[in-house]
Design an enzyme around this catalytic site. Structure first.
Site, mmCIF file in Angstrom:
data_model
loop_
_atom_site.group_PDB
_atom_site.id
_atom_site.type_symbol
_atom_site.label_atom_id
_atom_site.label_comp_id
_atom_site.label_asym_id
_atom_site.label_seq_id
_atom_site.Cartn_x
_atom_site.Cartn_y
_atom_site.Cartn_z
ATOM 1 N N SER A 145 0.873 -1.179 0.000
ATOM 2 C CA SER A 145 0.000 0.000 0.000
ATOM 3 C C SER A 145 0.900 1.216 0.000
ATOM 4 C CB SER A 145 -0.836 -0.007 1.289
ATOM 5 O OG SER A 145 -1.519 1.221 1.458
ATOM 6 N N TYR A 158 -1.636 -1.648 10.578
ATOM 7 C CA TYR A 158 -1.637 -1.683 9.101
ATOM 8 C C TYR A 158 -0.303 -1.177 8.564
ATOM 9 C CZ TYR A 158 -3.732 -1.214 4.407
ATOM 10 O OH TYR A 158 -4.029 -1.345 3.061
HETATM 11 P P1 NAD Z 1 -11.397 -6.122 0.185
HETATM 12 O O1 NAD Z 1 -11.939 -6.049 1.560
HETATM 13 O O2 NAD Z 1 -12.338 -5.923 -0.962
HETATM 14 O O3 NAD Z 1 -10.632 -7.489 -0.057
HETATM 15 C C1 NAD Z 1 -9.986 -8.203 0.963
HETATM 16 C C2 NAD Z 1 -9.977 -9.665 0.628
HETATM 17 O O4 NAD Z 1 -9.253 -10.371 1.633
HETATM 18 C C3 NAD Z 1 -11.400 -10.297 0.597
HETATM 19 O O5 NAD Z 1 -11.472 -11.262 -0.426
HETATM 20 C C4 NAD Z 1 -11.486 -10.977 1.966
HETATM 21 O O6 NAD Z 1 -12.412 -12.050 2.009
HETATM 22 C C5 NAD Z 1 -10.041 -11.453 2.116
HETATM 23 N N1 NAD Z 1 -9.693 -11.746 3.516
HETATM 24 C C6 NAD Z 1 -9.739 -10.921 4.579
HETATM 25 N N2 NAD Z 1 -9.361 -11.575 5.699
HETATM 26 C C7 NAD Z 1 -9.064 -12.837 5.321
HETATM 27 C C8 NAD Z 1 -8.633 -14.010 6.028
HETATM 28 N N3 NAD Z 1 -8.418 -14.015 7.364
HETATM 29 N N4 NAD Z 1 -8.457 -15.142 5.328
HETATM 30 C C9 NAD Z 1 -8.701 -15.163 3.990
HETATM 31 N N5 NAD Z 1 -9.094 -14.103 3.283
HETATM 32 C C10 NAD Z 1 -9.283 -12.954 3.945
HETATM 33 O O7 NAD Z 1 -10.257 -5.008 0.184
HETATM 34 P P2 NAD Z 1 -9.163 -4.549 -0.893
HETATM 35 O O8 NAD Z 1 -9.062 -3.079 -0.758
HETATM 36 O O9 NAD Z 1 -9.394 -5.123 -2.240
HETATM 37 O O10 NAD Z 1 -7.842 -5.167 -0.237
HETATM 38 C C11 NAD Z 1 -6.896 -5.930 -0.963
HETATM 39 C C12 NAD Z 1 -5.496 -5.516 -0.551
HETATM 40 O O11 NAD Z 1 -5.232 -4.191 -1.011
HETATM 41 C C13 NAD Z 1 -5.250 -5.483 0.952
HETATM 42 O O12 NAD Z 1 -4.006 -6.076 1.250
HETATM 43 C C14 NAD Z 1 -5.211 -4.000 1.276
HETATM 44 O O13 NAD Z 1 -4.437 -3.750 2.419
HETATM 45 C C15 NAD Z 1 -4.606 -3.445 0.016
HETATM 46 N N6 NAD Z 1 -4.831 -2.013 -0.244
HETATM 47 C C16 NAD Z 1 -6.086 -1.504 -0.298
HETATM 48 C C17 NAD Z 1 -6.273 -0.156 -0.649
HETATM 49 C C18 NAD Z 1 -7.638 0.445 -0.857
HETATM 50 O O14 NAD Z 1 -7.752 1.657 -1.057
HETATM 51 N N7 NAD Z 1 -8.694 -0.326 -0.871
HETATM 52 C C19 NAD Z 1 -5.140 0.644 -0.894
HETATM 53 C C20 NAD Z 1 -3.872 0.086 -0.790
HETATM 54 C C21 NAD Z 1 -3.720 -1.244 -0.467
#
Ligand code: NAD
Length: 262
Positions: A145, A158
């Site tokens: 991130s 985080y």
């Molecule tokens: P999201 O909540 O849509 O996706 C998260 C996924 O992780 C889901 O499929 C969920 O079921 C799975 N998950 C969560 N806990 C779990 C567990 N214990 N076991 C198995 N699966 C699990 O969110 P997202 O934003 O798509 O997140 C994806 C990645 O992107 C993350 O690592 C997040 O930190 C990173 N990220 C997000 C953003 C943003 O703006 N959304 C920005 C930078 C980085």
């Protein structure tokens, strides 16, 4: 452009929604068989699998692993190897968030966040690595991130996990730099997903404004002033998996609309 990924076996964690789903879709479009993981309703996951597999003529499977448990993470890699014969591409994407002042941060949320956002990637990498070394090819992409490069208040767990994930990425990359295996971290800015949506809603409630207005407030610190899409993240990851990207390793690559430029 053909990225040369046809027939590769990909494992994408957290691919039932958000960025992971975007990554899984693009890798399937490029001809990879994809193991997806993540929580969700069984019916909806079945629908996603059928849709992606049918559209691109590849195999799509789902492993219901809980990444907070070491034994399940190890088994997830084994299951993928068994189903597809290999894990050529490992995308450690799943993540969770908790926002609180450090002195109020629930210890169990710290433990859960570190387990899912950092330790699961270690277990997946260490389990997939022998196969990658044996086959002499591999691509590991860890979804960090912008928070892996610059800290935010109230996000101690985080930030710590994402800085750690970048450290893990770099160390692994150095170990396998001569093995045709690359390991990179991507550092996205804001993408509208299950993780970021509640953060917009908090702003909307606090400021008494609409979701759209709250999105603008959230995006005010992101120079391009728009959400990055899961598909854009997927295309970036697919490029990193290509042969053309083979000299790129050990990098923490921003895809953040300019956040880290300022
Ligand atoms: P999201 O909540 O849509 O996706 C998260 C996924 O992780 C889901 O499929 C969920 O079921 C799975 N998950 C969560 N806990 C779990 C567990 N214990 N076991 C198995 N699966 C699990 O969110 P997202 O934003 O798509 O997140 C994806 C990645 O992107 C993350 O690592 C997040 O930190 C990173 N990220 C997000 C953003 C943003 O703006 N959304 C920005 C930078 C980085």
């Amino acid at each position: 452009m053909d990225l040369g990924l046809k027939g590769k076996a990909a494992l994408v964690t957290g691919a039932t929604s958000g960025m992971g789903l975007g990554i899984a879709k693009v890798l399937a479009e490029e001809g990879c068989n994809v193991m997806i993981t993540g929580f969700g309703e069984a019916k909806e996951i079945e629908r996603l699998k059928t849709e992606i597999a049918g559209k691109h003529g590849v195999k799509v499977l789902h492993d219901p692993v809980d990444l907070a448990h070491e034994d399940q993470v190890v088994q997830m890699v084994r299951n993928t190897e068994k189903a597809f014969g290999a894990v050529d591409i490992l995308v450690n994407n799943a993540g969770i968030q908790h926002v609180a002042l450090v002195e109020e941060f629930p210890v169990e949320r710290w433990d859960a966040l570190l387990a899912v956002n950092l330790t699961a990637a270690f277990h997946a990498i260490r389990t997939a690595m022998p196969g990658m070394k044996k086959r002499g090819w591999g691509r590991i992409i860890n979804n960090a991130s912008a928070s892996g490069l610059a800290a935010s208040p109230k996000k101690t767990a985080y930030t710590a996990a994402k800085f750690g994930l970048i450290g893990l990425t770099k160390s692994v990359a150095l170990e396998v730099a001569e093995n045709q295996i690359t390991c990179n971290a991507i550092c996205p800015g804001w993408v509208l997903t299950g993780m970021s949506r509640p953060q917009v809603e908090v702003i909307a409630q606090r400021e008494g404004v609409s979701f759209e207005q709250a999105s603008k407030i959230l995006l005010s610190s992101q120079p391009n002033k728009r959400f990055i899409t899961p598909e854009e993240i997927g295309r970036f990851v697919a490029y990193l998996c290509s042969e053309a990207a083979s000299p790129i390793t050990g990098a923490a690559l921003s895809i953040d609309g300019g956040i880290m430029a300022g």
